[in-house]
Enzyme design. Sequence first.
Site, short mmCIF file in Angstrom:
data_model
loop_
_atom_site.label_atom_id
_atom_site.label_comp_id
_atom_site.label_asym_id
_atom_site.label_seq_id
_atom_site.Cartn_x
_atom_site.Cartn_y
_atom_site.Cartn_z
N ARG A 16 -39.72 81.81 70.40
CA ARG A 16 -39.44 83.19 70.81
C ARG A 16 -40.40 84.21 70.19
O ARG A 16 -40.41 85.38 70.57
CB ARG A 16 -37.98 83.54 70.46
CG ARG A 16 -36.96 82.78 71.31
CD ARG A 16 -35.55 82.81 70.74
NE ARG A 16 -35.34 81.83 69.68
CZ ARG A 16 -34.19 81.62 69.05
NH1 ARG A 16 -33.13 82.33 69.38
NH2 ARG A 16 -34.10 80.71 68.09
C1 UD1 Z 1 -29.24 78.87 63.71
C2 UD1 Z 1 -27.79 78.34 63.70
C3 UD1 Z 1 -26.85 79.48 64.11
C4 UD1 Z 1 -27.05 80.68 63.18
C5 UD1 Z 1 -28.52 81.10 63.17
C6 UD1 Z 1 -28.79 82.23 62.18
C7 UD1 Z 1 -27.90 75.94 64.29
C8 UD1 Z 1 -27.66 74.93 65.34
N1 UD1 Z 1 -27.66 77.23 64.65
O1 UD1 Z 1 -29.58 79.22 65.03
O2 UD1 Z 1 -25.49 79.05 64.04
O3 UD1 Z 1 -26.23 81.75 63.62
O4 UD1 Z 1 -29.34 79.98 62.82
O5 UD1 Z 1 -29.01 81.80 60.93
O6 UD1 Z 1 -28.24 75.59 63.18
N2 UD1 Z 1 -35.63 74.25 62.45
C9 UD1 Z 1 -36.19 73.06 62.03
N3 UD1 Z 1 -36.10 71.97 62.85
C10 UD1 Z 1 -35.49 72.01 64.07
C11 UD1 Z 1 -34.91 73.23 64.49
C12 UD1 Z 1 -35.00 74.34 63.65
O7 UD1 Z 1 -36.74 72.96 60.93
O8 UD1 Z 1 -35.46 70.96 64.74
C13 UD1 Z 1 -35.72 75.43 61.55
C14 UD1 Z 1 -36.48 76.61 62.16
O9 UD1 Z 1 -37.85 76.54 61.81
C15 UD1 Z 1 -35.78 77.82 61.53
C16 UD1 Z 1 -34.38 77.31 61.21
O10 UD1 Z 1 -34.41 75.89 61.29
O11 UD1 Z 1 -36.41 78.22 60.32
C17 UD1 Z 1 -33.31 77.82 62.20
O12 UD1 Z 1 -33.72 77.47 63.51
P1 UD1 Z 1 -33.57 78.49 64.73
O13 UD1 Z 1 -34.13 77.84 65.94
O14 UD1 Z 1 -34.09 79.82 64.34
O15 UD1 Z 1 -31.98 78.51 64.86
P2 UD1 Z 1 -31.09 79.68 65.46
O16 UD1 Z 1 -31.15 79.62 66.93
O17 UD1 Z 1 -31.48 80.95 64.82
MG MG Z 2 -33.09 81.57 63.66
#
Ligand code: UD1
Ligand code: MG
Length: 250
Positions: A16
């Site tokens: 995003r």
């Molecule tokens: C996540 C939470 C959501 C919360 C939100 C705000 C989950 C499923 N959802 O959503 O409940 O409200 O954060 O804090 O956890 N990342 C990885 N590997 C992956 C996917 C993500 O390392 O496979 C890391 C991303 O780099 C990021 C973090 O995890 O730093 C959160 O991922 P993001 O995609 O931003 O999750 P949200 O949609 O924000």
């Molecule tokens: Mg996030």
Amino acid sequence: MGKRIAVVLAAGKGTRMQSEMPKVLFPVLGRPMIEYVLDALRAVGVEKVVCVVGYRADDVQKALESRNDVVFVEQKEQLGTGHAVQQCLDQLKSSDGGVVVLAGDSPLVQPSSLSKLFETFEEEGHACLLGTLKRNDPTGLGRIVRDDSGVFEGIIEEKDATPEQRTITEVNMSTYVFQTPRLVEALSRLSNDNAQGEYYLTDCPKILKGLGDKVDAVPVLKACEAYSINSREQLAEVERVMAEIGYNKS
Ligand code: UD1
Ligand code: MG
């Protein structure tokens, strides 16, 4: 109580943000956003941080090379936040204390909130405790589901929520403390049977509750912690909030 360790999730591309730069390296008031998260952990005495990297892992590792309290674990495919923590099993299995799990895209996380969480967690002996807050606009965030008497039941992601659940204003900001062996147990039970086909870390509290563990969510987070960065607009918003509460630009 063993040593305090942490896992920081930083493997995602940050689609995003519409950029080739890994999201966690985007500068916020002049510093990569993940640096603020690592500083907060250091401030509460976390001795070791396991940082999950994936998308442009080399760039993230290079940016953090001066941090000798950080070790890196690679998540080759980004299959979800739970899958990201699953990549840390070797690191987690050698620990029997508390582990805090944070997202690298939440630079406003406050040491005072982490301390409060740790304190309650240690005093009351939770297997999992999460910090939450209420937000006028909960759009896009995981919602905290409670029963009629207010007892915590679990987290539901917006994309999986019913219209009624979407009206919940208490949200998950990805601020968790787990007993490490119980986190390992929950991770072994994750499935990707959900709207996004991902392994969600957000399922872990509910899984442990189902196993009879003591699990709770407490609204201890401050208003400024309601912001995480998924888009350029949110980055600008976070910089505004930081300026308001006295962070300095470097
Ligand atoms: C996540 C939470 C959501 C919360 C939100 C705000 C989950 C499923 N959802 O959503 O409940 O409200 O954060 O804090 O956890 N990342 C990885 N590997 C992956 C996917 C993500 O390392 O496979 C890391 C991303 O780099 C990021 C973090 O995890 O730093 C959160 O991922 P993001 O995609 O931003 O999750 P949200 O949609 O924000
Ligand atoms: Mg996030």
